[in-house]
Design a protein around this motif. Structure first.
Motif, PDB file in Angstrom:
ATOM      1  N   ALA A   1       0.846  -1.178   0.000  1.00 36.45           N
ATOM      2  CA  ALA A   1       0.000   0.000   0.000  1.00 36.45           C
ATOM      3  C   ALA A   1       0.885   1.231   0.000  1.00 36.45           C
ATOM      4  O   ALA A   1       2.044   1.174   0.405  1.00 36.45           O
ATOM      5  CB  ALA A   1      -0.919   0.013   1.221  1.00 36.45           C
ATOM      6  N   ARG A   2       0.331   2.316  -0.445  1.00 37.07           N
ATOM      7  CA  ARG A   2       1.037   3.584  -0.361  1.00 37.07           C
ATOM      8  C   ARG A   2       0.721   4.239   0.966  1.00 37.07           C
ATOM      9  O   ARG A   2      -0.295   3.949   1.601  1.00 37.07           O
ATOM     10  CB  ARG A   2       0.629   4.506  -1.501  1.00 37.07           C
ATOM     11  CG  ARG A   2       1.099   4.022  -2.862  1.00 37.07           C
ATOM     12  CD  ARG A   2       0.902   5.087  -3.912  1.00 37.07           C
ATOM     13  NE  ARG A   2       1.455   4.673  -5.203  1.00 37.07           N
ATOM     14  CZ  ARG A   2       1.540   5.469  -6.261  1.00 37.07           C
ATOM     15  NH1 ARG A   2       1.086   6.722  -6.184  1.00 37.07           N
ATOM     16  NH2 ARG A   2       2.050   5.011  -7.387  1.00 37.07           N
ATOM     17  N   ALA A   3       1.596   5.106   1.391  1.00 40.29           N
ATOM     18  CA  ALA A   3       1.346   5.849   2.625  1.00 40.29           C
ATOM     19  C   ALA A   3      -0.017   6.539   2.524  1.00 40.29           C
ATOM     20  O   ALA A   3      -0.333   7.151   1.498  1.00 40.29           O
ATOM     21  CB  ALA A   3       2.441   6.866   2.862  1.00 40.29           C
ATOM     22  N   GLY A   4      -0.796   6.391   3.569  1.00 37.70           N
ATOM     23  CA  GLY A   4      -2.143   6.941   3.566  1.00 37.70           C
ATOM     24  C   GLY A   4      -3.199   5.961   3.096  1.00 37.70           C
ATOM     25  O   GLY A   4      -4.393   6.233   3.217  1.00 37.70           O
TER      26      GLY A   4
ATOM     27  N   ASN B   1       1.346   4.052   7.196  1.00 37.36           N
ATOM     28  CA  ASN B   1       2.597   4.774   6.987  1.00 37.36           C
ATOM     29  C   ASN B   1       3.739   3.769   6.927  1.00 37.36           C
ATOM     30  O   ASN B   1       3.561   2.603   7.299  1.00 37.36           O
ATOM     31  CB  ASN B   1       2.798   5.832   8.079  1.00 37.36           C
ATOM     32  CG  ASN B   1       2.892   5.227   9.460  1.00 37.36           C
ATOM     33  OD1 ASN B   1       3.818   4.458   9.731  1.00 37.36           O
ATOM     34  ND2 ASN B   1       1.961   5.568  10.343  1.00 37.36           N
ATOM     35  N   PRO B   2       4.897   4.197   6.459  1.00 34.90           N
ATOM     36  CA  PRO B   2       6.005   3.238   6.293  1.00 34.90           C
ATOM     37  C   PRO B   2       6.373   2.503   7.578  1.00 34.90           C
ATOM     38  O   PRO B   2       6.878   1.376   7.513  1.00 34.90           O
ATOM     39  CB  PRO B   2       7.144   4.120   5.793  1.00 34.90           C
ATOM     40  CG  PRO B   2       6.457   5.207   5.028  1.00 34.90           C
ATOM     41  CD  PRO B   2       5.219   5.490   5.828  1.00 34.90           C
ATOM     42  N   ASP B   3       6.114   3.096   8.729  1.00 33.92           N
ATOM     43  CA  ASP B   3       6.418   2.419   9.994  1.00 33.92           C
ATOM     44  C   ASP B   3       5.520   1.209  10.237  1.00 33.92           C
ATOM     45  O   ASP B   3       5.803   0.389  11.105  1.00 33.92           O
ATOM     46  CB  ASP B   3       6.274   3.389  11.166  1.00 33.92           C
ATOM     47  CG  ASP B   3       7.379   4.424  11.193  1.00 33.92           C
ATOM     48  OD1 ASP B   3       7.174   5.488  11.801  1.00 33.92           O
ATOM     49  OD2 ASP B   3       8.448   4.184  10.580  1.00 33.92           O
ATOM     50  N   ASP B   4       4.449   1.103   9.481  1.00 33.84           N
ATOM     51  CA  ASP B   4       3.550  -0.039   9.629  1.00 33.84           C
ATOM     52  C   ASP B   4       4.017  -1.261   8.846  1.00 33.84           C
ATOM     53  O   ASP B   4       3.421  -2.333   8.964  1.00 33.84           O
ATOM     54  CB  ASP B   4       2.133   0.335   9.173  1.00 33.84           C
ATOM     55  CG  ASP B   4       1.505   1.395  10.051  1.00 33.84           C
ATOM     56  OD1 ASP B   4       0.869   2.317   9.491  1.00 33.84           O
ATOM     57  OD2 ASP B   4       1.638   1.307  11.281  1.00 33.84           O
ATOM     58  N   ALA B   5       5.039  -1.101   8.051  1.00 31.51           N
ATOM     59  CA  ALA B   5       5.543  -2.222   7.273  1.00 31.51           C
ATOM     60  C   ALA B   5       6.123  -3.287   8.191  1.00 31.51           C
ATOM     61  O   ALA B   5       6.970  -2.991   9.040  1.00 31.51           O
ATOM     62  CB  ALA B   5       6.609  -1.741   6.287  1.00 31.51           C
ATOM     63  N   ALA B   6       5.657  -4.512   8.019  1.00 29.40           N
ATOM     64  CA  ALA B   6       6.074  -5.606   8.897  1.00 29.40           C
ATOM     65  C   ALA B   6       5.407  -6.887   8.421  1.00 29.40           C
ATOM     66  O   ALA B   6       4.536  -6.859   7.541  1.00 29.40           O
ATOM     67  CB  ALA B   6       5.669  -5.331  10.337  1.00 29.40           C
TER      68      ALA B   6
ATOM     69  N   VAL C   1       4.631  -0.754   2.930  1.00 27.88           N
ATOM     70  CA  VAL C   1       4.040   0.563   2.739  1.00 27.88           C
ATOM     71  C   VAL C   1       5.092   1.471   2.124  1.00 27.88           C
ATOM     72  O   VAL C   1       6.169   1.647   2.688  1.00 27.88           O
ATOM     73  CB  VAL C   1       3.541   1.151   4.066  1.00 27.88           C
ATOM     74  CG1 VAL C   1       2.858   2.511   3.819  1.00 27.88           C
ATOM     75  CG2 VAL C   1       2.587   0.200   4.764  1.00 27.88           C
ATOM     76  N   SER C   2       4.762   2.023   0.993  1.00 25.27           N
ATOM     77  CA  SER C   2       5.697   2.917   0.305  1.00 25.27           C
ATOM     78  C   SER C   2       5.316   4.360   0.594  1.00 25.27           C
ATOM     79  O   SER C   2       4.146   4.715   0.705  1.00 25.27           O
ATOM     80  CB  SER C   2       5.665   2.653  -1.192  1.00 25.27           C
ATOM     81  OG  SER C   2       4.359   2.833  -1.700  1.00 25.27           O
ATOM     82  N   SER C   3       6.347   5.177   0.685  1.00 18.82           N
ATOM     83  CA  SER C   3       6.118   6.600   0.992  1.00 18.82           C
ATOM     84  C   SER C   3       5.871   7.397  -0.266  1.00 18.82           C
ATOM     85  O   SER C   3       6.038   6.916  -1.368  1.00 18.82           O
ATOM     86  CB  SER C   3       7.315   7.161   1.752  1.00 18.82           C
ATOM     87  OG  SER C   3       8.486   6.994   0.989  1.00 18.82           O
TER      88      SER C   3
END
Length: 124
Positions: free
Chosen positions: A11-14, A86-91, A122-124
């Protein structure tokens, strides 16, 4: 009992993603099901939990207001709706279940059953 997690992806950020976790195998009535996540180089952390008694939900601070955990029909299925990613959610996101009562739903050590994990990027 096997837990099958699905719905991960990019997903993209947001943006948003929806994860699902379903239990299969012998008849299974968990007291709680939850999502944890683990990013590269980090420890596994609690995300959200659903407790069937009283339909209670618990969220990590970072998930409040953005993520929603809910049951999906059967007692052995939960979903995690993730918005405003957001990118911090990538996991890698793992679903977990417990059948004992009186556990700490935020403590990974209290869960007896785990799914295989589903990757969220998640991409920024």
């Amino acid at each position: 009992v096997q837990l099958q997690a699905s719905g991960g992806g990019s997903a993209r950020a947001g943006g948003s993603l929806r994860l699902s976790c379903a239990a299969s195998g012998r008849p299974f009535s968990p007291t709680a099901m939850a999502w944890f996540r683990q990013a590269p180089g980090k420890e596994r952390e609690f995300v959200a939990a659903f407790t069937w008694s009283g339909s209670r939900t618990n969220y990590a601070d970072f998930a409040k207001g953005r993520f929603t955990i809910s049951r999906a029909g059967a007692r052995n299925t939960v979903t995690l709706q993730m918005n405003s990613l957001n990118p911090d959610d990538a996991a890698v996101y793992y679903c977990a279940a417990v059948i004992r009562r009186g556990v700490s739903v935020t403590d990974a050590g209290d869960y007896s059953y785990w799914g295989q994990g589903t990757l969220v990027t998640v991409s920024s």
